[in-house]
Enzyme design. Structure first.
Site, PDB file in Angstrom:
ATOM      1  N   ARG A 120       0.846  -1.203   0.000  1.00 42.08           N
ATOM      2  CA  ARG A 120       0.000   0.000   0.000  1.00 42.08           C
ATOM      3  C   ARG A 120       0.876   1.245   0.000  1.00 42.08           C
ATOM      4  NH1 ARG A 120      -4.456   1.095   3.891  1.00 42.08           N
ATOM      5  NH2 ARG A 120      -2.927   0.849   5.550  1.00 42.08           N
ATOM      6  N   LYS A 185       4.066 -10.795  10.156  1.00 36.47           N
ATOM      7  CA  LYS A 185       3.231 -10.658   8.960  1.00 36.47           C
ATOM      8  C   LYS A 185       3.548 -11.751   7.938  1.00 36.47           C
ATOM      9  CE  LYS A 185       2.331  -6.961   5.640  1.00 36.47           C
ATOM     10  NZ  LYS A 185       2.330  -5.497   5.562  1.00 36.47           N
ATOM     11  N   ARG A 316      -1.460  -0.627  14.600  1.00 36.27           N
ATOM     12  CA  ARG A 316      -0.364  -1.328  15.290  1.00 36.27           C
ATOM     13  C   ARG A 316      -0.823  -1.709  16.698  1.00 36.27           C
ATOM     14  NH1 ARG A 316       1.128  -1.668  10.876  1.00 36.27           N
ATOM     15  NH2 ARG A 316       2.905  -0.753   9.847  1.00 36.27           N
TER      16      ARG A 316
HETATM   17  P1  ATP Z   1      -0.393  -1.538   7.045  1.00 43.56           P
HETATM   18  O1  ATP Z   1      -0.480  -2.031   8.452  1.00 43.56           O
HETATM   19  O2  ATP Z   1      -0.922  -0.175   6.846  1.00 43.56           O
HETATM   20  O3  ATP Z   1      -0.854  -2.515   6.039  1.00 43.56           O
HETATM   21  P2  ATP Z   1       2.269  -2.113   6.284  1.00 43.56           P
HETATM   22  O4  ATP Z   1       3.548  -1.399   6.657  1.00 43.56           O
HETATM   23  O5  ATP Z   1       2.135  -3.528   6.732  1.00 43.56           O
HETATM   24  O6  ATP Z   1       1.154  -1.248   6.871  1.00 43.56           O
HETATM   25  P3  ATP Z   1       1.652  -2.864   3.498  1.00 43.56           P
HETATM   26  O7  ATP Z   1       1.469  -1.994   2.342  1.00 43.56           O
HETATM   27  O8  ATP Z   1       0.549  -3.779   3.885  1.00 43.56           O
HETATM   28  O9  ATP Z   1       2.098  -1.957   4.710  1.00 43.56           O
HETATM   29  O10 ATP Z   1       2.914  -3.791   3.214  1.00 43.56           O
HETATM   30  C1  ATP Z   1       4.165  -3.241   2.874  1.00 43.56           C
HETATM   31  C2  ATP Z   1       5.110  -3.404   4.050  1.00 43.56           C
HETATM   32  O11 ATP Z   1       5.162  -4.778   4.441  1.00 43.56           O
HETATM   33  C3  ATP Z   1       6.547  -3.042   3.717  1.00 43.56           C
HETATM   34  O12 ATP Z   1       6.794  -1.687   3.982  1.00 43.56           O
HETATM   35  C4  ATP Z   1       7.369  -3.966   4.626  1.00 43.56           C
HETATM   36  O13 ATP Z   1       7.509  -3.415   5.920  1.00 43.56           O
HETATM   37  C5  ATP Z   1       6.488  -5.173   4.768  1.00 43.56           C
HETATM   38  N1  ATP Z   1       6.845  -6.258   3.824  1.00 43.56           N
HETATM   39  C6  ATP Z   1       7.388  -6.196   2.583  1.00 43.56           C
HETATM   40  N2  ATP Z   1       7.520  -7.411   2.052  1.00 43.56           N
HETATM   41  C7  ATP Z   1       7.043  -8.277   2.977  1.00 43.56           C
HETATM   42  C8  ATP Z   1       6.911  -9.684   3.019  1.00 43.56           C
HETATM   43  N3  ATP Z   1       7.271 -10.466   2.020  1.00 43.56           N
HETATM   44  N4  ATP Z   1       6.376 -10.220   4.152  1.00 43.56           N
HETATM   45  C9  ATP Z   1       5.989  -9.471   5.203  1.00 43.56           C
HETATM   46  N5  ATP Z   1       6.082  -8.132   5.203  1.00 43.56           N
HETATM   47  C10 ATP Z   1       6.606  -7.542   4.109  1.00 43.56           C
END
Ligand code: ATP
Length: 318
Positions: A120, A185, A316
Site C-alpha cells: 500500500r 506478517k 499497530r
Molecule cells: P499496514 O499495516 O498499513 O498494512 P504495512 O507497513 O504492513 O502497513 P503494506 O502496504 O501492507 O504496509 O505492506 C508493505 C510493508 O510490508 C513493507 O513496507 C514492509 O515493511 C512489509 N513487507 C514487505 N515485504 C514483505 C513480506 N514479504 N512479508 C511481510 N512483510 C513484508
C-alpha cells in the site's frame, strides 16, 4: 534474472547435486557460462551450495508454479480462471492493471519473482524466488466503486480460509489488509480499483504470501513470518483462488456485511488496545470494537466510538 539462470535453476530444482559439466551439456553451454549465470542468485532468495567435484545443489528444492496443479487444487473455481504464469514480472498488479482492458474477469497473473513488488501507499513488497506466492487476480463487478468498501477485508477472509484448509490453523487477520501468524506478517493484500461510482467496476487484487523467509527477513523493518511447515505452493495457490472466488461471489451479492462476523472472528486485535498511525507520524490510541458492515474499523477512543476508514492509516498493537 536472466532466462538462462531460470533454466539452470529448473534443472537444479530437485535439490540434488548436479555437476557443472552435466548442466552445461544439457543447455549446450560452457561450464564457465553455467558458473557465471549462477552468480548473484542469493539476491533472489535462492541459496546454492557449490562443492568442487560434486557440482551445484539448491539448499532447498523449488516447487515451480504449475498451471495444471493450481487448477486442480482450485476445483470448480479453476474453470472460471484464466491463469498465466511468468518467471518474473515487475509487479503482478502493475502488469495486470496495464493489460486489464484486454483481459477477462478471472484472469490471474502469477510469477516466481517480482522485481518491483508493491504494498500500500507506494511501499515495497518483497518475495523469494520459489518461496513466495506472488499473484494478482482481475475481477469485474456490476456495482460501482462506491459498493466495494470492505473488499480487501473480504479477500483476507478468503486467504485465512485457504490457509486453514492447507493446515495452517493459526493464521489471523489485521485490519485492513494483512494476514498474520503469531511470529509476524505472513501475507499482504493490495487492491487497486477502477470504474465509476455507480458501476460497473474492475479490481486488481494482488496477494503476496511467504512460504519461506530466507534473507528477506533482514530487509523488512517489522516482524515477518513464513509458513513453518512444508505446504505445496501450487496447492496453496489453488486453494486461495478457490476461496477468493467464493468470497467474491458472496461479496458481489451481499457486500462485506455477509462476511463481517467471520472477519471479526479472525481479527487478532479484536478488543485489543491499538495505535493508529498516520503517514505524517500522528498517532491515535483506542480499543478495537470490531468492524462495521462497510469494513471501517470501530474504535473506542476514550469512550467515544469512532469509525476509521482505511485510507492511509496503519494499525499497530500497543
Ligand atoms: P499496514 O499495516 O498499513 O498494512 P504495512 O507497513 O504492513 O502497513 P503494506 O502496504 O501492507 O504496509 O505492506 C508493505 C510493508 O510490508 C513493507 O513496507 C514492509 O515493511 C512489509 N513487507 C514487505 N515485504 C514483505 C513480506 N514479504 N512479508 C511481510 N512483510 C513484508
Amino acid at each position: 534474472m536472466s532466462a538462462l539462470t531460470f533454466d539452470i535453476l529448473r534443472l537444479l530444482s530437485d535439490g540434488a547435486f548436479h555437476s557443472g559439466e552435466a548442466l552445461a551439456q544439457r543447455l549446450d553451454l560452457s561450464r564457465a557460462s553455467v558458473w557465471q549465470a549462477l552468480q548473484g542468485v542469493e539476491q533472489y532468495g535462492v541459496e546454492i551450495h557449490s562443492i568442487r567435484g560434486k557440482g551445484y545443489r539448491l539448499s532447498q528444492a523449488i516447487e515451480w508454479l504449475d498451471a495444471a496443479r493450481i487448477a486442480a487444487a482450485a476445483g470448480d473455481a479453476g474453470k472460471r480462471l484464466s491463469l498465466e504464469l511468468f518467471d518474473q514480472l515487475e509487479s503482478s498488479n502493475s502488469v495486470l492493471l496495464r493489460r486489464a482492458a484486454q483481459c477477462t474477469s478471472g484472469t490471474v497473473l502469477a510469477c516466481e519473482w517480482q522485481s518491483a513488488g508493491r504494498g500500500r501507499l507506494g511501499r515495497q513488497w518483497l518475495g523469494n524466488l520459489g518461496g513466495s506466492l506472488l499473484f494478482s487476480l482481475l475481477w469485474r463487478f456490476e456495482q460501482g466503486v462506491a459498493g466495494l468498501s470492505g473488499l480487501s477485508l473480504a479477500v483476507g477472509v478468503a486467504l485465512v480460509r485457504a490457509l486453514r484448509l492447507a493446515g495452517i490453523a493459526d493464521a489471523r487477520l489485521k485490519w485492513p489488509n494483512d494476514v498474520y501468524l503469531p511470529q509476524g506478517k505472513l501475507a499482504g493484500i493490495l487492491i487497486e480499483v477502477s470504474g465509476d461510482t455507480l458501476g460497473p467496476s474492475q479490481v486488481v487484487i494482488g496477494v503476496g504470501l511467504n512460504l519461506r523467509l530466507g534473507q528477506m527477513q533482514q530487509q523488512i523493518a517489522q516482524p515477518v513470518a513464513a509458513l513453518g511447515q512444508p505446504v505445496s505452493r501450487n496447492q496453496l495457490l489453488g486453494l486461495v483462488l478457490q476461496q477468493m472466488l467464493l468470497v467474491l461471489d458472496q461479496f458481489a451479492v451481499h457486500g462485506f456485511a455477509a462476511l463481517r462476523d467471520e472477519w471479526q472472528a479472525m481479527h487478532y486485535l479484536h478488543l485489543q488496545a491499538v495505535r493508529l498511525l498516520a503517514p505524517n507520524g500522528t498517532e491515535r490510541f483506542g480499543v478495537v470494537q470490531g468492524v462495521a458492515e462497510d469494513g471501517t474499523l470501530l474504535l473506542d477512543e476514550a469512550g467515544v466510538l469512532q469509525r476509521i476508514h482505511a485510507g492511509e492509516i496503519s494499525l499497530r498493537e500497543c
